[in-house]
Structure formats: C-alpha cells, structure tokens
Design a protein around this motif. Structure first.
Motif, short mmCIF file in Angstrom:
data_model
loop_
_atom_site.label_atom_id
_atom_site.label_comp_id
_atom_site.label_asym_id
_atom_site.label_seq_id
_atom_site.Cartn_x
_atom_site.Cartn_y
_atom_site.Cartn_z
N LEU A 96 0.82 -1.21 0.00
CA LEU A 96 0.00 0.00 0.00
C LEU A 96 0.85 1.26 0.00
O LEU A 96 0.65 2.16 -0.81
N VAL A 97 1.83 1.32 0.89
CA VAL A 97 2.63 2.55 0.99
C VAL A 97 3.56 2.73 -0.21
O VAL A 97 4.03 3.84 -0.45
N ALA A 98 3.79 1.69 -0.98
CA ALA A 98 4.63 1.80 -2.16
C ALA A 98 3.87 2.31 -3.39
O ALA A 98 4.48 2.62 -4.41
N LEU A 99 2.53 2.41 -3.29
CA LEU A 99 1.74 2.86 -4.43
C LEU A 99 2.00 4.33 -4.74
O LEU A 99 2.20 5.14 -3.84
N THR A 100 1.99 4.65 -6.02
CA THR A 100 2.12 6.02 -6.50
C THR A 100 1.03 6.27 -7.53
O THR A 100 0.31 5.34 -7.92
N VAL A 101 0.95 7.49 -8.00
CA VAL A 101 -0.01 7.80 -9.06
C VAL A 101 0.27 6.92 -10.28
O VAL A 101 -0.64 6.47 -10.96
N GLY A 102 1.54 6.63 -10.52
CA GLY A 102 1.92 5.78 -11.64
C GLY A 102 1.49 4.33 -11.47
O GLY A 102 1.57 3.55 -12.42
N SER A 103 1.03 3.96 -10.29
CA SER A 103 0.56 2.59 -10.05
C SER A 103 -0.84 2.36 -10.63
O SER A 103 -1.28 1.23 -10.72
N VAL A 104 -1.52 3.43 -11.00
CA VAL A 104 -2.85 3.32 -11.60
C VAL A 104 -2.68 3.35 -13.11
O VAL A 104 -2.02 4.23 -13.66
N ALA A 105 -3.26 2.36 -13.79
CA ALA A 105 -3.07 2.24 -15.24
C ALA A 105 -4.36 1.77 -15.90
O ALA A 105 -5.31 1.36 -15.22
N ALA A 106 -4.38 1.84 -17.21
CA ALA A 106 -5.49 1.31 -18.00
C ALA A 106 -5.04 -0.01 -18.62
O ALA A 106 -3.91 -0.14 -19.08
N ASP A 107 -5.93 -0.99 -18.60
CA ASP A 107 -5.63 -2.30 -19.17
C ASP A 107 -6.92 -2.83 -19.79
O ASP A 107 -7.88 -3.10 -19.07
N ALA A 108 -6.93 -2.93 -21.10
CA ALA A 108 -8.08 -3.45 -21.84
C ALA A 108 -9.37 -2.69 -21.48
O ALA A 108 -10.42 -3.29 -21.31
N GLY A 109 -9.26 -1.38 -21.33
CA GLY A 109 -10.43 -0.56 -21.05
C GLY A 109 -10.84 -0.50 -19.59
O GLY A 109 -11.85 0.09 -19.25
N HIS A 110 -10.06 -1.14 -18.71
CA HIS A 110 -10.36 -1.14 -17.29
C HIS A 110 -9.28 -0.38 -16.54
O HIS A 110 -8.12 -0.36 -16.95
N THR A 111 -9.64 0.24 -15.43
CA THR A 111 -8.65 0.88 -14.57
C THR A 111 -8.13 -0.16 -13.61
O THR A 111 -8.91 -0.89 -12.98
N VAL A 112 -6.81 -0.28 -13.50
CA VAL A 112 -6.19 -1.26 -12.61
C VAL A 112 -5.13 -0.58 -11.74
O VAL A 112 -4.61 0.47 -12.09
N ILE A 113 -4.85 -1.20 -10.61
CA ILE A 113 -3.75 -0.76 -9.76
C ILE A 113 -2.66 -1.82 -9.89
O ILE A 113 -2.93 -3.02 -9.78
N LEU A 114 -1.44 -1.37 -10.13
CA LEU A 114 -0.30 -2.27 -10.25
C LEU A 114 0.41 -2.35 -8.91
O LEU A 114 0.82 -1.32 -8.36
N PHE A 115 0.55 -3.55 -8.37
CA PHE A 115 1.20 -3.76 -7.08
C PHE A 115 2.49 -4.54 -7.27
O PHE A 115 2.57 -5.43 -8.10
N ARG A 116 3.47 -4.21 -6.47
CA ARG A 116 4.66 -5.04 -6.36
C ARG A 116 4.44 -5.90 -5.12
O ARG A 116 4.42 -5.41 -4.01
N ARG A 117 4.22 -7.20 -5.34
CA ARG A 117 3.91 -8.13 -4.26
C ARG A 117 5.16 -8.64 -3.58
O ARG A 117 6.28 -8.40 -4.03
N LYS A 118 4.95 -9.36 -2.52
CA LYS A 118 6.04 -9.99 -1.78
C LYS A 118 6.84 -10.86 -2.74
O LYS A 118 6.29 -11.57 -3.57
N GLY A 119 8.14 -10.77 -2.67
CA GLY A 119 8.99 -11.54 -3.57
C GLY A 119 9.25 -10.84 -4.89
O GLY A 119 9.86 -11.40 -5.79
N GLY A 120 8.76 -9.60 -5.05
CA GLY A 120 9.02 -8.84 -6.26
C GLY A 120 8.04 -9.09 -7.39
O GLY A 120 8.15 -8.49 -8.46
#
Length: 81
Positions: free
Chosen positions: A44-68
């Motif tokens: 959560l604390v690693a999220l930035t504005v750049g973590s929000v993206a469009a994918d196939a017409g949907h809004t998604v949040i990109l996360f860096r999960r445990k283990g990279g």
C-alpha cells in the motif's frame, strides 16, 4: 450479546470508510485496499499515481507483491447506483 464476527467487523470497517470517503478519500481507499483486497501495508505505501493504469479498457492498480512479483487489481471507480 455475542462478540462480532470477523465478517461483521470488516463490514463495519468498510462502511466507516465509505462514510468518510468524500472528506478523506485517501484514507477510505487505504482501508478498502487493506481490508477488502488483502493488500499488505508495504504494498500500500509503495503505491504512487503511476501505479494506476489502463488495461483493456479497465482501470487497474499495479502492485509489487512480496517476492518482487507484479500483480494487477481491477478498480471500481465512482459511487454505487
């Protein structure tokens, strides 16, 4: 009177987040991501504005999960019906 269940507590927590969403949108979003989406605090604390993206017409949040590992989570934007 019995103690509330985990589900009841989670429902109350998310309900409280919805109540404060207009005044404190970042706080409400953090509560939703932590409780509903099972996002870790570090993710959560690693999220930035750049973590929000469009994918196939949907809004998604990109996360860096445990283990990279990178993961995508769909967002439902806006209020309800």
């Amino acid at each position: 009177m019995s103690a509330p269940t985990g589900r009841q507590e989670a429902t109350a927590l998310v309900g409280g987040a919805e109540t404060i969403a207009a005044a404190y949108p970042a706080d409400a979003a953090a509560v939703a991501l932590l409780s509903v989406c099972a996002v870790r605090v570090g993710e959560l604390v690693a999220l930035t504005v750049g973590s929000v993206a469009a994918d196939a017409g949907h809004t998604v949040i990109l996360f860096r999960r445990k283990g990279g590992k990178t993961d995508r989570m769909a967002c439902i934007l806006g209020g309800g019906a």
